[in-house]
Design a protein around this motif. Structure first.
Motif, PDB file in Angstrom:
ATOM      1  N   ALA A  34      45.021 106.635  32.859  1.00  0.00           N
ATOM      2  CA  ALA A  34      43.911 106.724  31.887  1.00  0.00           C
ATOM      3  C   ALA A  34      43.703 105.371  31.207  1.00  0.00           C
ATOM      4  O   ALA A  34      42.564 104.927  31.022  1.00  0.00           O
ATOM      5  CB  ALA A  34      44.216 107.807  30.858  1.00  0.00           C
ATOM      6  N   VAL A  35      44.815 104.713  30.862  1.00  0.00           N
ATOM      7  CA  VAL A  35      44.703 103.387  30.218  1.00  0.00           C
ATOM      8  C   VAL A  35      44.060 102.394  31.177  1.00  0.00           C
ATOM      9  O   VAL A  35      43.207 101.590  30.784  1.00  0.00           O
ATOM     10  CB  VAL A  35      46.092 102.879  29.768  1.00  0.00           C
ATOM     11  N   SER A  36      44.441 102.470  32.464  1.00  0.00           N
ATOM     12  CA  SER A  36      43.880 101.507  33.424  1.00  0.00           C
ATOM     13  C   SER A  36      42.373 101.732  33.584  1.00  0.00           C
ATOM     14  O   SER A  36      41.610 100.775  33.673  1.00  0.00           O
ATOM     15  CB  SER A  36      44.605 101.582  34.770  1.00  0.00           C
ATOM     16  N   VAL A  37      41.921 103.002  33.593  1.00  0.00           N
ATOM     17  CA  VAL A  37      40.478 103.268  33.690  1.00  0.00           C
ATOM     18  C   VAL A  37      39.781 102.823  32.406  1.00  0.00           C
ATOM     19  O   VAL A  37      38.710 102.206  32.446  1.00  0.00           O
ATOM     20  CB  VAL A  37      40.204 104.767  33.953  1.00  0.00           C
ATOM     21  N   LEU A  38      40.410 103.127  31.266  1.00  0.00           N
ATOM     22  CA  LEU A  38      39.837 102.706  29.974  1.00  0.00           C
ATOM     23  C   LEU A  38      39.648 101.193  29.943  1.00  0.00           C
ATOM     24  O   LEU A  38      38.610 100.696  29.514  1.00  0.00           O
ATOM     25  CB  LEU A  38      40.794 103.108  28.841  1.00  0.00           C
ATOM     26  N   GLY A  79      42.629 101.254  38.038  1.00  0.00           N
ATOM     27  CA  GLY A  79      41.571 101.791  37.162  1.00  0.00           C
ATOM     28  C   GLY A  79      40.257 101.892  37.901  1.00  0.00           C
ATOM     29  O   GLY A  79      39.561 102.912  37.822  1.00  0.00           O
ATOM     30  N   GLU A  80      39.928 100.860  38.631  1.00  0.00           N
ATOM     31  CA  GLU A  80      38.666 100.836  39.378  1.00  0.00           C
ATOM     32  C   GLU A  80      38.682 101.913  40.470  1.00  0.00           C
ATOM     33  O   GLU A  80      37.685 102.601  40.693  1.00  0.00           O
ATOM     34  CB  GLU A  80      38.485  99.454  39.987  1.00  0.00           C
ATOM     35  N   LYS A  81      39.833 102.042  41.123  1.00  0.00           N
ATOM     36  CA  LYS A  81      39.933 103.041  42.209  1.00  0.00           C
ATOM     37  C   LYS A  81      39.773 104.458  41.649  1.00  0.00           C
ATOM     38  O   LYS A  81      39.068 105.285  42.226  1.00  0.00           O
ATOM     39  CB  LYS A  81      41.278 102.907  42.916  1.00  0.00           C
ATOM     40  N   ILE A  82      40.440 104.727  40.521  1.00  0.00           N
ATOM     41  CA  ILE A  82      40.329 106.068  39.918  1.00  0.00           C
ATOM     42  C   ILE A  82      38.872 106.331  39.527  1.00  0.00           C
ATOM     43  O   ILE A  82      38.330 107.405  39.785  1.00  0.00           O
ATOM     44  CB  ILE A  82      41.252 106.198  38.687  1.00  0.00           C
ATOM     45  N   ASP A  83      38.240 105.321  38.924  1.00  0.00           N
ATOM     46  CA  ASP A  83      36.842 105.485  38.529  1.00  0.00           C
ATOM     47  C   ASP A  83      35.980 105.757  39.765  1.00  0.00           C
ATOM     48  O   ASP A  83      35.073 106.595  39.722  1.00  0.00           O
ATOM     49  CB  ASP A  83      36.355 104.224  37.811  1.00  0.00           C
TER      50      ASP A  83
END
Lengths: 303, 196
Positions: free
Chosen positions: A57-61, A142-146
């Motif tokens: 969640a932090v990486s996407v944030l 983060g980018e991958k999760i998004d």
């Protein structure tokens, strides 16, 4: 009898006998060791999973916040606070809050967790999520999760990445979508997230290169075989289907949303900037992309 | 049952190991703690002897059931007091203050220690002092009573109280201060003399 002895309440042996007979009659025996080990492992596993998801969640944030619209707030006529309020990823913030609580709860329920004060456990949970989350961000997680959620998650554009909804307001001068067809005079057709086609009229020589402000743009470089990337436009809606674009910038977080069937250009009608029926009909040549996502069309030989 | 000539020579952790191999030895442990725990239960709850014994029996059943969960890093007495404390809470939560008649007598030294800490005049008659302490302990909030009981009547240190109540040592210290202030306020209300 001493004063100290008087304070004690001796229990007759009958207590021992009652206790023993209860244990025997009810066939009570100590619970096996694995029972307690399992309980401890479950606490640690749930806590570790919460930490991992929290870090995600932090990486996407971080990915969303490093690509937010604060840098172009003047161009979209919004204050710093307005941009933040309208595009803050509340979903991720709430999820992170819940996960930090789960981490805290699990730490507190470890064998020695109660010994640490509330603030130190909370601080440790938050710091661990942030440090691991930033490391994941550096590896592009983060980018991958998004991207994954952009392609699949329901209500993604409203809750998970509200930037998409923020940019889907043509009446307020903000439009997002995927270019479909280019004409020789820089006009092009853009398909928005609801599959609506817009004729985009770039204001003369005002298609600014915002990419210099965007260090994360290299991936926007395209070859002609790749589908066109989604873009954001700042300008003015002039009719039901026409929009003048003063500024064109690439869409980074949320661009995978346009890979969904029904939310981007339909591949069957030609979703790339190559030859198409209209170009041929109008004796126009297909356009190409120049530089980091800047769109330019080739001038027609007749011009 | 394997009998040990001198079970008193074994420490609690060793005794637990022996019980886990031969559960008949559980009585050694019961005898080591039953009087202390019975007094502790009665100090917390003012329960009658019969009620307290019932609670105590439940405590020992729980101890027996959970022997494999005992962590030798922790003092066994803290662990068994924790189980007792939790059992008292779950069993006596709904029971309000009881008549003082059931309250267990306070040891002289414990009364003197509490008096010294709270600044009660030293010249106070010991019997009156113990009566007053009993009365006030019975009147203050349970969360304050339990921490005062553990500190002064059960003579547990901060770490032990922390392990029994499952609270950080700092929280125990601040709660103990509040409990002493509450105790003092109640003393003043009762017009009992302080050293101030």
């Amino acid at each position: 009898m001493s004063e100290e002895k008087k304070t004690m309440t001796p229990i007759a042996d009958i207590f021992d006998q009652k206790l023993l007979s209860k244990i025997k009659e009810e066939r009570i025996s100590p619970k096996p060791r694995w029972h307690f080990l399992l309980k401890n492992y479950v606490i640690w596993i749930i806590g570790s999973l919460a930490l991992l998801i929290g870090a995600g969640a932090v990486s996407v944030l971080t990915y969303l916040m490093t690509n937010n619209d604060l840098g172009i707030r003047h161009e979209i006529n919004k204050t710093w606070g307005e941009v933040l309020l309208l595009t803050l990823p509340y979903f991720w913030l709430i999820l992170l809050g819940l996960l930090v609580f789960v981490i805290y709860y699990n730490i507190k329920h470890t064998k020695r967790g109660y010994r640490y004060p509330l603030w130190s456990v909370l601080l440790a949970s938050i710091l661990a999520s942030i440090i691991l989350g930033e490391a994941l961000f550096l590896f592009g997680v983060g980018e991958k999760i998004d991207g994954i959620l952009g392609r699949r998650a329901p209500l993604y554009e409203f809750f998970i990445n509200p930037q998409l909804d923020f940019w889907s307001r043509p009446e307020e001068g903000r439009l997002v979508g995927v270019p479909l067809q280019f004409f020789g005079d820089e006009r092009f057709i853009l398909v928005d997230r609801d599959q609506k086609e817009w004729e985009i009229i770039p204001a003369s020589s005002t298609v600014e290169r915002f990419l210099e402000k965007r260090p994360f743009a290299p991936e926007m470089m395209l070859d002609e075989n790749e589908p066109l990337p989604p873009i954001r436009l700042i300008g003015k809606q002039i009719s039901e289907q026409e929009f003048t674009a003063e500024i064109i910038i690439p869409l980074l977080p949320g661009r995978a949303f346009f890979d969904r069937p029904g939310h981007g250009p339909n591949p069957s009608n030609g979703s790339r900037c190559l030859e198409n029926k209209n170009n041929k009909k109008n004796n126009e040549r297909p356009c190409v992309l120049e530089g980091e996502g800047t769109m330019r069309s080739h001038p027609s030989p007749n011009n | 049952m394997t009998h040990y000539n001198n079970p008193d020579s074994l420490n609690d952790a060793e005794l637990v190991k022996i019980i886990l191999t031969d559960q008949e030895n559980f009585l050694y442990l019961v005898n080591r703690y039953k009087d202390k725990l019975l007094n502790y239960i009665r100090r917390l709850t003012n329960a009658s002897l019969e009620e307290a014994e019932d609670t105590l029996q439940e405590v020992f059943i729980k101890v027996y059931l959970n022997l494999n969960d005992f962590n030798p890093d922790l003092k066994f007495s803290s662990w068994i007091y924790r189980i007792t404390h939790n059992q008292v809470i779950s069993r006596h939560r709904k029971i309000k203050a009881r008549p003082e008649g059931y309250m267990v007598d306070i040891e002289d030294q414990a009364a003197r220690n509490l008096a010294a800490d709270i600044d009660i005049v030293a010249a106070t008659d010991l019997t009156i002092l113990k009566q007053k302490i009993t009365t006030i302990l019975n009147q203050i909030a349970p969360k304050y009573r339990e921490i005062l009981v553990l500190k002064f009547l059960e003579e547990k240190n901060y770490q032990e109280i922390s392990d029994i109540l499952k609270k950080p040592a700092g929280t125990v210290a601040s709660q103990l201060n509040k409990a002493k202030q509450e105790f003092k306020r109640e003393l003043v209300k009762q017009k009992f003399i302080l050293n101030i």
